[in-house]
Write an enzyme that holds these catalytic residues in place. Structure first.
Site, PDB file in Angstrom:
ATOM      1  N   GLY A   1       0.814  -1.212   0.000  1.00 13.94           N
ATOM      2  CA  GLY A   1       0.000   0.000   0.000  1.00 13.94           C
ATOM      3  C   GLY A   1       0.851   1.268   0.000  1.00 13.94           C
ATOM      4  O   GLY A   1       2.077   1.208   0.067  1.00 13.94           O
ATOM      5  N   TYR A   2       0.179   2.398  -0.042  1.00 11.99           N
ATOM      6  CA  TYR A   2       0.891   3.686  -0.078  1.00 11.99           C
ATOM      7  C   TYR A   2       1.691   3.928   1.195  1.00 11.99           C
ATOM      8  O   TYR A   2       2.841   4.368   1.152  1.00 11.99           O
ATOM      9  CB  TYR A   2      -0.103   4.830  -0.250  1.00 11.99           C
ATOM     10  CG  TYR A   2      -0.634   5.010  -1.651  1.00 11.99           C
ATOM     11  CD1 TYR A   2      -0.005   4.450  -2.753  1.00 11.99           C
ATOM     12  CD2 TYR A   2      -1.765   5.797  -1.863  1.00 11.99           C
ATOM     13  CE1 TYR A   2      -0.499   4.643  -4.028  1.00 11.99           C
ATOM     14  CE2 TYR A   2      -2.269   5.995  -3.137  1.00 11.99           C
ATOM     15  CZ  TYR A   2      -1.634   5.415  -4.220  1.00 11.99           C
ATOM     16  OH  TYR A   2      -2.127   5.621  -5.471  1.00 11.99           O
TER      17      TYR A   2
ATOM     18  N   CYS B   1      -4.114  10.975   9.351  1.00 14.88           N
ATOM     19  CA  CYS B   1      -3.385  12.114   8.755  1.00 14.88           C
ATOM     20  C   CYS B   1      -4.139  13.424   8.978  1.00 14.88           C
ATOM     21  O   CYS B   1      -3.553  14.440   9.370  1.00 14.88           O
ATOM     22  CB  CYS B   1      -3.132  11.865   7.277  1.00 14.88           C
ATOM     23  SG  CYS B   1      -4.552  11.223   6.382  1.00 14.88           S
TER      24      CYS B   1
ATOM     25  N   ASN C   1       0.481  13.631   4.096  1.00 14.81           N
ATOM     26  CA  ASN C   1      -0.337  12.607   4.765  1.00 14.81           C
ATOM     27  C   ASN C   1       0.367  11.268   4.883  1.00 14.81           C
ATOM     28  O   ASN C   1       0.123  10.496   5.817  1.00 14.81           O
ATOM     29  CB  ASN C   1      -1.669  12.419   4.033  1.00 14.81           C
ATOM     30  CG  ASN C   1      -1.500  12.146   2.559  1.00 14.81           C
ATOM     31  OD1 ASN C   1      -0.984  12.988   1.834  1.00 14.81           O
ATOM     32  ND2 ASN C   1      -1.909  10.985   2.103  1.00 14.81           N
TER      33      ASN C   1
HETATM   34  N1  LIG Z   1      -2.989   6.895   2.965  1.00 17.04           N
HETATM   35  C1  LIG Z   1      -2.818   7.715   4.004  1.00 17.04           C
HETATM   36  O1  LIG Z   1      -2.661   8.940   3.840  1.00 17.04           O
HETATM   37  C2  LIG Z   1      -2.790   7.170   5.404  1.00 17.04           C
HETATM   38  C3  LIG Z   1      -2.495   8.050   6.453  1.00 17.04           C
HETATM   39  C4  LIG Z   1      -2.518   7.565   7.770  1.00 17.04           C
HETATM   40  C5  LIG Z   1      -2.807   6.250   8.026  1.00 17.04           C
HETATM   41  N2  LIG Z   1      -3.102   5.427   6.995  1.00 17.04           N
HETATM   42  C6  LIG Z   1      -3.452   4.042   7.321  1.00 17.04           C
HETATM   43  O2  LIG Z   1      -2.488   3.157   6.821  1.00 17.04           O
HETATM   44  C7  LIG Z   1      -3.129   1.951   6.424  1.00 17.04           C
HETATM   45  C8  LIG Z   1      -2.755   1.668   4.981  1.00 17.04           C
HETATM   46  O3  LIG Z   1      -3.214   2.762   4.200  1.00 17.04           O
HETATM   47  P1  LIG Z   1      -2.789   2.921   2.687  1.00 17.04           P
HETATM   48  O4  LIG Z   1      -3.168   4.295   2.284  1.00 17.04           O
HETATM   49  O5  LIG Z   1      -1.393   2.475   2.498  1.00 17.04           O
HETATM   50  O6  LIG Z   1      -3.788   1.901   2.007  1.00 17.04           O
HETATM   51  P2  LIG Z   1      -3.636   1.116   0.620  1.00 17.04           P
HETATM   52  O7  LIG Z   1      -2.661   1.823  -0.229  1.00 17.04           O
HETATM   53  O8  LIG Z   1      -5.018   0.956   0.105  1.00 17.04           O
HETATM   54  O9  LIG Z   1      -3.037  -0.273   1.067  1.00 17.04           O
HETATM   55  C9  LIG Z   1      -3.676  -1.061   2.018  1.00 17.04           C
HETATM   56  C10 LIG Z   1      -3.650  -2.498   1.572  1.00 17.04           C
HETATM   57  O10 LIG Z   1      -4.303  -2.657   0.354  1.00 17.04           O
HETATM   58  C11 LIG Z   1      -3.637  -3.667  -0.415  1.00 17.04           C
HETATM   59  N3  LIG Z   1      -3.207  -3.067  -1.696  1.00 17.04           N
HETATM   60  C12 LIG Z   1      -2.423  -2.009  -1.905  1.00 17.04           C
HETATM   61  N4  LIG Z   1      -2.252  -1.745  -3.210  1.00 17.04           N
HETATM   62  C13 LIG Z   1      -2.963  -2.656  -3.861  1.00 17.04           C
HETATM   63  C14 LIG Z   1      -3.222  -2.895  -5.216  1.00 17.04           C
HETATM   64  N5  LIG Z   1      -2.690  -2.113  -6.175  1.00 17.04           N
HETATM   65  N6  LIG Z   1      -4.004  -3.954  -5.522  1.00 17.04           N
HETATM   66  C15 LIG Z   1      -4.546  -4.714  -4.553  1.00 17.04           C
HETATM   67  N7  LIG Z   1      -4.342  -4.493  -3.233  1.00 17.04           N
HETATM   68  C16 LIG Z   1      -3.566  -3.502  -2.883  1.00 17.04           C
HETATM   69  C17 LIG Z   1      -2.486  -4.094   0.342  1.00 17.04           C
HETATM   70  O11 LIG Z   1      -2.786  -5.303   1.003  1.00 17.04           O
HETATM   71  P3  LIG Z   1      -2.152  -6.647   0.471  1.00 17.04           P
HETATM   72  O12 LIG Z   1      -0.944  -6.253  -0.276  1.00 17.04           O
HETATM   73  O13 LIG Z   1      -1.882  -7.491   1.665  1.00 17.04           O
HETATM   74  O14 LIG Z   1      -3.169  -7.254  -0.429  1.00 17.04           O
HETATM   75  C18 LIG Z   1      -2.280  -3.001   1.342  1.00 17.04           C
HETATM   76  O15 LIG Z   1      -1.799  -3.481   2.560  1.00 17.04           O
HETATM   77  C19 LIG Z   1      -4.628   2.146   6.586  1.00 17.04           C
HETATM   78  O16 LIG Z   1      -5.066   1.532   7.747  1.00 17.04           O
HETATM   79  C20 LIG Z   1      -4.758   3.655   6.682  1.00 17.04           C
HETATM   80  O17 LIG Z   1      -5.816   4.066   7.485  1.00 17.04           O
HETATM   81  C21 LIG Z   1      -3.085   5.838   5.683  1.00 17.04           C
END
Ligand SMILES: NC(=O)c1ccc[n+]([C@@H]2O[C@H](COP(=O)([O-])OP(=O)(O)OC[C@H]3O[C@@H](n4cnc5c(N)ncnc54)[C@H](OP(=O)(O)O)[C@@H]3O)[C@@H](O)[C@H]2O)c1
Length: 344
Positions: free
Chosen positions: A11-12, A147, A311
């Site tokens: 993930g991001y 964030c 963020n």
């Molecule tokens: N984005 C922000 O600004 C931010 C800020 C603060 C906290 N957070 C927290 O951090 C956590 C992760 O956030 P995130 O923004 O990194 O979420 P994300 O990019 O949607 O990633 C989360 C999960 O989705 C799956 N994933 C990612 N890219 C993918 C793709 N292209 N295809 C299929 N599955 C995919 C992955 O799981 P698998 O690889 O295991 O399948 C990954 O662990 C969340 O709980 C969020 O609340 C995020």
């Protein structure tokens, strides 16, 4: 060197953490775990890391013991397995919202479902060093931060701690990466959908984190609006803070200097003139800083406080690394020296 593994590394937030681990002198990458990308090279999801990280994503059941485990999956994906993770790592940071709130009641009210492991809530420290620096020193279980919550809390905290706040309204402008790589919210953003679609909300779960951070949490009326704008990274928060007494711009400087003068990652940006006199999220891309500025509207007893951050860094992976530095007794700056980019 401590070995750090990441669950949810595709993930991001996971990608940003990988980037920060690369530049951290006390950390080495253990495993990068991903369900959907097991077997693919890390650079397949994080092309900026090509040639820097040679690892391949591994499936969750391959996770082995490590010194530090970071859970970077979506909300509700890891809480149920927390006992299992605790067997594998003496230190855990969870970037999701699962362990940010201290009470199971507040969690259920905010997220609309009972917490699967309420007994763990008290064991986690909320991972915002500006709020909990002392508790983070030596802590073993630390939550990530929201964030938007970080931008709102850091804007409001100095005035709230002085008991000056009558009510506050937060106006947030947010970038597309806030929705994650796969969340539904992402489709509202030009980056994801290819077309610009309006996205706004007047209700935000992160307010529960802000309330929890304030000394008089229940008492002060808080409201929020959030708009997605054409930006990939970044949060720009304008907090309209109505005070309960007359004040001045000079006094604002006094309050914010007193609170943040010694903070390693907060900069006060409130110049009288110039193009960059207030905080700008674009300048902070990749940096762990939160910039804070303010202006005084005497006619309305209103302090207008601006905060800006990336963020994915100060709002997620950067605050986690800053917290980890405190957990391990290291210099708080380690791995977080990148100053951002200009022009950008
Ligand atoms: N984005 C922000 O600004 C931010 C800020 C603060 C906290 N957070 C927290 O951090 C956590 C992760 O956030 P995130 O923004 O990194 O979420 P994300 O990019 O949607 O990633 C989360 C999960 O989705 C799956 N994933 C990612 N890219 C993918 C793709 N292209 N295809 C299929 N599955 C995919 C992955 O799981 P698998 O690889 O295991 O399948 C990954 O662990 C969340 O709980 C969020 O609340 C995020």
């Amino acid at each position: 060197m401590l070995t750090l593994s990441i669950v949810g590394a595709a993930g991001y937030a996971g990608g940003e953490l990988l980037r920060l681990v690369l530049g951290h002198p006390e950390l080495q990458l253990g495993q990068a775990i991903s369900t959907s990308h097991a077997g693919s090279p890390v650079h397949a999801c994080h092309p900026n890391l090509r040639g820097h990280v040679r690892a391949t994503f591994e499936a969750p059941d391959a996770l082995q013991a490590c010194d530090v485990l970071v859970l970077a999956g979506g909300h509700g994906t890891h809480a149920e397995r927390i006992d299992e993770y605790a067997q594998l790592a003496p230190r855990i940071l969870d970037l999701s919202a699962d362990f940010r709130l201290r009470s199971a009641e507040a969690y259920e009210q905010t997220y609309g479902r009972p917490h699967p492991k309420p007994e763990w809530l008290e064991r986690f420290v909320y991972g915002l060093p500006e709020l909990h620096r002392e508790q983070l020193r030596g802590a073993t279980h630390v939550s990530g931060v929201g964030c938007n919550a970080t931008a709102m809390t850091l804007a409001l905290l100095p005035l709230a701690r002085q008991g000056l706040v009558e009510r506050a309204l937060f106006d947030l402008k947010v970038g597309s990466s806030e929705g994650g790589a796969v969340s539904r919210e992402s489709s509202h953003h030009p980056e994801r959908s290819g077309t610009v679609r309006p996205y706004a909300t007047t209700d935000h779960r992160h307010l529960a984190e802000v309330r929890q951070a304030l000394p008089d949490s229940g008492d002060v009326p808080l409201s929020v609006t959030a708009h997605a704008i054409e930006m990939v990274r970044g949060v720009a928060c304008t907090a309209h803070v109505f005070l309960n007494e007359d004040f001045s711009e000079r006094q604002l400087w006094g309050v914010f200097r007193e609170h943040y003068g010694a903070e390693p990652f907060i900069r006060l940006v409130a110049a009288k003139s110039g193009q960059h006199r207030y905080p700008e999220p674009k300048l902070l891309a990749g940096s762990n800083h939160c910039d804070i500025g303010f202006a005084w509207d005497a006619g309305n007893r209103r302090a207008v406080v601006f905060s800006a951050l990336d963020n994915l860094v100060k709002g997620a992976a950067g605050s986690a690394v800053q917290s980890l530095n405190l957990m391990c007794g290291w210099d708080e700056h380690l791995g977080l020296g990148f100053p951002g980019l200009h022009p950008n």
